[in-house]
Write a protein that holds these residues in place. Structure first.
Motif, PDB file in Angstrom:
ATOM      1  N   CYS A 221       0.841  -1.194   0.000  1.00 18.98           N
ATOM      2  CA  CYS A 221       0.000   0.000   0.000  1.00 18.98           C
ATOM      3  C   CYS A 221       0.882   1.253   0.000  1.00 18.98           C
ATOM      4  O   CYS A 221       1.998   1.233  -0.519  1.00 18.98           O
ATOM      5  CB  CYS A 221      -0.975  -0.006   1.180  1.00 18.98           C
ATOM      6  SG  CYS A 221      -2.353   1.170   0.973  1.00 18.98           S
TER       7      CYS A 221
ATOM      8  N   LYS B 212      -4.341  -2.429   4.905  1.00 12.29           N
ATOM      9  CA  LYS B 212      -4.831  -2.606   3.547  1.00 12.29           C
ATOM     10  C   LYS B 212      -4.900  -4.084   3.175  1.00 12.29           C
ATOM     11  O   LYS B 212      -4.011  -4.860   3.505  1.00 12.29           O
ATOM     12  CB  LYS B 212      -3.917  -1.858   2.567  1.00 12.29           C
ATOM     13  CG  LYS B 212      -4.348  -1.894   1.120  1.00 12.29           C
ATOM     14  CD  LYS B 212      -5.771  -1.396   0.920  1.00 12.29           C
ATOM     15  CE  LYS B 212      -5.954   0.018   1.441  1.00 12.29           C
ATOM     16  NZ  LYS B 212      -7.370   0.445   1.386  1.00 12.29           N
TER      17      LYS B 212
ATOM     18  N   GLN C 118      -2.389   1.690  -4.838  1.00 18.05           N
ATOM     19  CA  GLN C 118      -1.620   2.648  -4.036  1.00 18.05           C
ATOM     20  C   GLN C 118      -0.116   2.426  -4.159  1.00 18.05           C
ATOM     21  O   GLN C 118       0.671   3.369  -4.074  1.00 18.05           O
ATOM     22  CB  GLN C 118      -2.035   2.570  -2.564  1.00 18.05           C
ATOM     23  CG  GLN C 118      -3.430   3.087  -2.267  1.00 18.05           C
ATOM     24  CD  GLN C 118      -4.448   1.967  -2.226  1.00 18.05           C
ATOM     25  OE1 GLN C 118      -4.322   0.976  -2.928  1.00 18.05           O
ATOM     26  NE2 GLN C 118      -5.470   2.112  -1.384  1.00 18.05           N
TER      27      GLN C 118
ATOM     28  N   THR D 146      -0.701  -3.202  -5.051  1.00 17.43           N
ATOM     29  CA  THR D 146      -1.832  -2.929  -4.154  1.00 17.43           C
ATOM     30  C   THR D 146      -3.133  -2.628  -4.898  1.00 17.43           C
ATOM     31  O   THR D 146      -3.599  -1.493  -4.962  1.00 17.43           O
ATOM     32  CB  THR D 146      -1.518  -1.781  -3.162  1.00 17.43           C
ATOM     33  OG1 THR D 146      -0.185  -1.890  -2.691  1.00 17.43           O
ATOM     34  CG2 THR D 146      -2.479  -1.840  -1.974  1.00 17.43           C
TER      35      THR D 146
END
Length: 351
Positions: free
Chosen positions: A162, A253, A201, A196
């Motif tokens: 992330c 995440k 991200q 991600t």
């Protein structure tokens, strides 16, 4: 505005207070366009949080704090005799923007506590507090960067997931702050970043930050992480968190849990880096953390382009929970906990 530290490999600030309003770097537009959004109200700030203009637990909290400043200004201007009651509704709009990131609630509680005893215009008091929250986050990130870097023996590389850098915080970053410090200290030579999905991200944000601050990096698909570990190319997986339960379980995440499982199997150490504002002692275990589920369209599409079969459906949890037993080190601004558990977490928070 208080000092905003900047140092080597640290050139990005995504949240700023300018004159009388909030300015956010629109993270949906990165890496190809660096566009800034000007916000003048709590409603606009909540929309920005909900729609991922700003993301990352600390950055969400800071943005919400500035949102309270603008809400208080509006309430006081329109209802000088009843501004406290009018402010409640706007605070709730911010509170409901995203459910998992505990920093949002932490910042709003701090801002609301400051309302006690205010006579007259609340804006100056609240603005000073919001700016202090912002600067404290940056200072804490520098502190965590050094604490986390100290745990890393000189190695070839580390893996992150992330985005946990300046884009996700007031500046410098949590997990990416550790990576910045470790690279500056000669501890690591290379960073591997998961792409991600479904918001990308890693590819859009983390890779952009690393390139911008001249830190060597490779991007990889999440499915390649286990092979990378098997080849011995990383010594640590370093991630952030959106909420940490009282027993040390970590919500982060989606995809973080699988990294932790793979890391344990391959003998790679697993580090979580987060300020104590991310720790929720009222949430006993990870099972009690609300996990945000977002629109399935985020999985079925990339931007405006459909990539899945037309009749396909998708499951899209934004976060998963990594058990504390898989965490080798939890790094906070108050110190480091190795192998966190409920007793160690309580001792940290009492210090």
């Amino acid at each position: 505005m208080p000092k905003i530290l900047m140092s080597q490999h640290d050139s990005i600030r995504a949240v700023e207070w300018k004159d009388n309003h909030l300015v956010l770097l629109d993270q949906r537009k990165l890496p190809h366009n660096e566009q800034y959004v000007q916000l003048y109200s709590a409603e606009e700030t909540a929309d920005a949080i909900r729609n991922m203009v700003v993301r990352g637990a600390p950055a969400i909290g800071i943005a919400a704090a500035y949102g309270v400043v603008m809400a208080a200004r509006k309430s006081y201007k329109q209802y000088p005799q009843d501004w406290r009651n009018r402010l409640e509704a706007e605070k709730d709009v911010l509170m409901n923007a995203r459910p998992t990131a505990v920093n949002l609630m932490w910042a709003l509680r701090r801002m609301c506590a400051a309302l006690e005893g205010i006579q007259g215009d609340p804006e100056p008091v609240l603005l000073e507090l919001a700016q202090r929250i912002h600067q404290d986050d940056i200072d804490d990130n520098y502190r965590m960067g050094e604490l986390g870097s100290a745990l890393i023996q000189p190695s070839h590389g580390v893996l992150t997931h992330c985005n946990t850098g300046s884009l996700a915080t007031g500046g410098y970053g949590t997990a990416l702050g550790v990576i910045r410090s470790a690279y500056s200290n000669g501890k690591i030579e290379h960073v591997y970043a998961d792409e991600t999905r479904p918001w990308w991200q890693g590819s859009r944000l983390t890779a952009w930050e690393l390139v911008k601050d001249k830190i060597p990096a490779h991007l990889l698909c999440e499915g390649a992480a286990a092979s990378l570990m098997r080849q011995g190319k990383v010594s640590w997986v370093i991630v952030g968190s959106d909420r940490i339960a009282a027993n040390g379980d970590v919500a982060n995440k989606i995809g973080t849990y699988s990294l932790a499982v793979n890391a344990r199997y391959h003998g790679v150490r697993f580090m979580v880096v987060a300020p104590t504002s991310t720790i929720d002692m009222n949430t006993l275990t990870g099972n009690d953390i609300p996990i945000e589920e977002r629109s399935q369209d985020e999985v079925l599409n990339v931007g405006n382009q459909r990539i899945a079969a037309m009749q396909a459906q998708a499951w899209n949890p934004a976060f998963d929970v990594t058990p504390a037993a898989l965490v080798d080190a939890l790094v906070t601004e108050k110190g480091v906990i190795e192998r966190p558990n409920a007793a160690k977490m309580a001792a940290l928070m009492a210090s």
